[in-house]
Scaffold this active site. Sequence first.
Site, PDB file in Angstrom:
ATOM      1  N   GLN A   1       3.625   3.538   2.144  1.00 13.83           N
ATOM      2  CA  GLN A   1       5.041   3.998   1.775  1.00 13.83           C
ATOM      3  C   GLN A   1       5.044   5.633   1.729  1.00 13.83           C
ATOM      4  O   GLN A   1       6.024   6.219   1.052  1.00 13.83           O
ATOM      5  CB  GLN A   1       5.437   3.426   0.453  1.00 13.83           C
ATOM      6  CG  GLN A   1       5.779   2.036   0.493  1.00 13.83           C
ATOM      7  CD  GLN A   1       6.180   1.278  -0.711  1.00 13.83           C
ATOM      8  OE1 GLN A   1       7.171   1.418  -0.960  1.00 13.83           O
ATOM      9  NE2 GLN A   1       5.350   0.742  -1.432  1.00 13.83           N
TER      10      GLN A   1
ATOM     11  N   LYS B   1       3.521  -2.314  -9.670  1.00 12.26           N
ATOM     12  CA  LYS B   1       2.547  -1.316 -10.270  1.00 12.26           C
ATOM     13  C   LYS B   1       3.173  -0.542 -11.432  1.00 12.26           C
ATOM     14  O   LYS B   1       2.316  -0.084 -12.253  1.00 12.26           O
ATOM     15  CB  LYS B   1       2.862  -0.059  -9.105  1.00 12.26           C
ATOM     16  CG  LYS B   1       3.888   0.769  -8.669  1.00 12.26           C
ATOM     17  CD  LYS B   1       4.155   1.629  -7.778  1.00 12.26           C
ATOM     18  CE  LYS B   1       5.431   2.249  -7.446  1.00 12.26           C
ATOM     19  NZ  LYS B   1       6.106   3.131  -8.421  1.00 12.26           N
ATOM     20  N   THR B   2       4.524  -0.470 -11.716  1.00 12.38           N
ATOM     21  CA  THR B   2       5.151   0.020 -13.048  1.00 12.38           C
ATOM     22  C   THR B   2       4.439  -0.763 -14.268  1.00 12.38           C
ATOM     23  O   THR B   2       3.921  -0.165 -15.170  1.00 12.38           O
ATOM     24  CB  THR B   2       6.366   0.254 -12.880  1.00 12.38           C
ATOM     25  OG1 THR B   2       7.071   0.780 -11.719  1.00 12.38           O
ATOM     26  CG2 THR B   2       7.054   0.825 -14.223  1.00 12.38           C
TER      27      THR B   2
ATOM     28  N   ASP C   1       1.896   8.027 -10.808  1.00 11.16           N
ATOM     29  CA  ASP C   1       2.680   7.274  -9.804  1.00 11.16           C
ATOM     30  C   ASP C   1       2.905   7.713  -8.520  1.00 11.16           C
ATOM     31  O   ASP C   1       2.977   8.903  -8.480  1.00 11.16           O
ATOM     32  CB  ASP C   1       3.939   6.892 -10.713  1.00 11.16           C
ATOM     33  CG  ASP C   1       4.594   5.584 -10.233  1.00 11.16           C
ATOM     34  OD1 ASP C   1       4.088   4.956  -9.478  1.00 11.16           O
ATOM     35  OD2 ASP C   1       5.923   5.349 -10.670  1.00 11.16           O
ATOM     36  N   GLU C   2       3.153   6.933  -7.751  1.00 13.15           N
ATOM     37  CA  GLU C   2       3.628   7.314  -6.438  1.00 13.15           C
ATOM     38  C   GLU C   2       2.445   8.444  -5.864  1.00 13.15           C
ATOM     39  O   GLU C   2       3.039   9.620  -5.285  1.00 13.15           O
ATOM     40  CB  GLU C   2       5.160   7.846  -6.169  1.00 13.15           C
ATOM     41  CG  GLU C   2       5.991   6.939  -6.768  1.00 13.15           C
ATOM     42  CD  GLU C   2       6.508   6.005  -5.597  1.00 13.15           C
ATOM     43  OE1 GLU C   2       5.654   5.679  -5.012  1.00 13.15           O
ATOM     44  OE2 GLU C   2       7.348   4.920  -6.188  1.00 13.15           O
TER      45      GLU C   2
ATOM     46  N   ARG D   1      12.402  -3.480   1.040  1.00  6.01           N
ATOM     47  CA  ARG D   1      13.617  -3.234  -0.067  1.00  6.01           C
ATOM     48  C   ARG D   1      14.243  -4.793  -0.267  1.00  6.01           C
ATOM     49  O   ARG D   1      14.903  -5.042  -1.491  1.00  6.01           O
ATOM     50  CB  ARG D   1      14.863  -2.536   0.339  1.00  6.01           C
ATOM     51  CG  ARG D   1      14.447  -0.939   0.501  1.00  6.01           C
ATOM     52  CD  ARG D   1      13.615  -0.347  -0.820  1.00  6.01           C
ATOM     53  NE  ARG D   1      12.094  -0.595  -0.368  1.00  6.01           N
ATOM     54  CZ  ARG D   1      11.416  -0.584  -1.441  1.00  6.01           C
ATOM     55  NH1 ARG D   1      11.563  -0.541  -2.390  1.00  6.01           N
ATOM     56  NH2 ARG D   1       9.929  -0.573  -0.741  1.00  6.01           N
TER      57      ARG D   1
END
Length: 661
Positions: free
Chosen positions: A244, A30-31, A213-214, A596
Amino acid sequence: MSLHLNASQREAVKYLDGPLLVLAGAGSGKTRVITQKIIYLIEECGYSPHHIAAITFTNKAAREMQERIGGLVAGKPIKGLTVCTFHALGLQIMRQEAHRLAYKPQFSILDSADGMQIVSEILKSTDKQEIRRAQSRISAWKNSMMSPQAALSTAQVDLDATYAKIYQRYQETIKAYQALDFDDLIRLPAELFATDADMLEKWRKKLRYLLIDEYQDTNACQYQIVKQLCGLSGAFTAVGDDDQAIYGWRGADVNNLHQLHDDYAQLKVIQLTQNYRSTLRILQAANSVIANNARLYDKRLWSEHGMGDPLQVLAAKDDNEEAQNVVMRLLAHKFEHRTRYSDYAILYRGNHQARIFEQFLRNEKVPYEMSGGQSFFDRAEIKDLIAYLRLLTNSDDDPAFIRAATTPKRGIGASTLEKLGEYAGGRHISLFAAAFEVGFQTRVQAPQLDTLLTFCRYMNALEARIRNTPVSELMADLLKDIGYEHYLFDSEETRAAQNKWNHVQEFVAWLGKKAEADDKNLIELTQTIALITLLENRNEGEHDAVRLSTIHAAKGLEFGHVFLVGVEEGILPHRESVENGTLEEERRLMYVAITRAQRSLTLSYCKRRKRAGELQMCEPSRFISEIADEDIRHPNQGGDPVAQRQQGNARLAQLKAMLAQ
């Protein structure tokens, strides 16, 4: 356009026909999409960097994004681009618009500890649990854009009305200090935008395209700001993952993702499901767990990293054995695979679980780092200096005045401060202003008054130099004038004093560098400091050490090999979640923990655990049973557990002997 984008990422970067929601699964790049879209807007679509804002949730994420963009457009001008957190954007708006709410531009920003102190004084109590409860209620009201008056008028029971009155007094107090808390940095701009059309238009012209973002972590107030700035046209890209969303307890509302459909009929949704982090086996486990939640969007992560090893599930007789098993397995794995300590993470639901793992890691001389430890800015010596900086910035900041006036001790005692406080309260002015009034000066003895006025005049003289003196010079003079080094060595043992003095020097050096790099004076830096959680040049994970972290603090990170411990009913999921209907958020937390891991994941639980000094029986978490049997192995089930442990210890001893040779 970068060749490193897959088809979905490329579509997300190029889409500009209206509002866009990018549903980005864990590890799906996504970044990369956000950074490439910023470059696309500037290089292909003619946007000026001044008109673009990328909004993140942490300073670390903002920093990483800036570095990535800088690396991709080397030598090209991107000056004026806004990449910051919601709170930093709110600070930027409030610096320019504070006068509209009768604040001066040099307002102070109170941190959580300052807020606790004010609430404690209102409650006349030191009960931390009660203070935190009141703080939490105030924060929730602010995040839903509810004023103290509205909170009071909608209170349905006496307890709500009591908290609303605390909220009212809290707000009156911090307004008198010319201070904002973190929630105000979002709430006040949203209120201004709602009531001042000209001001809103001014900021819409400045920020013409937003990338958020997020997005699943936004609260009602943050969503309001996005809607206000983007208007009906919806010139934004929101990137998030409903799977998330783990910050409901902090006011985040995952429904903001769903609300976009109601507010923007023309919303385009693009899913990113290719994971660049984990093996298929790990992703299958994550997919099967999260499938048990009700979801608006059904997405399944996939990967080209191969099947990978099954997840290991370890059962321990108690928490002591659990810690021993995990540390021994970690060391054996590291030795066999020639990996680094930094390839490993031990993740847990709550900080209280860390202590026993620390103990076993120390016993085996394993280097480790804790996530979510004490912030550099929470150290007493740094808070002492920040109190001076806050007072220089805003003489109405009473909490800063009290700390600066009494550290180091200079003869301004409690009785003098009490008289000053009574007089200032009666006149509705700050402590600093009250010290210069004749009405107060007649109430104290000459020696005490002289000491107090000497301090206040010194602060005035220092303040007069702020705009024309380099920050490094000003800070060096301040430390010398107040004798801070002598104060530390007089009040602490030599080693502790030296550590604290080193921190002070590090802080002053950082201030000087930051002032030069950002072209800011001490006033601007002081407002920025409140929004920084760690010194920006301290990169987590740069040492070769095992990472110990809560799952919440590990979000956004990745590790080669993860040990997820305490996977039990009552811990994960937390017992309160079952009672209060937040089980789905706990399942999302499990999903975050699983994703993770890059190459291996070990889940561990106890059959008995010590709670409040007593051993209690434990059940493995329901989330383990939600993972398909073919993706899991139970290496220590069946057989003699004593023999297994002896075998494991013998194997480790053999490995250590080989290592020693």
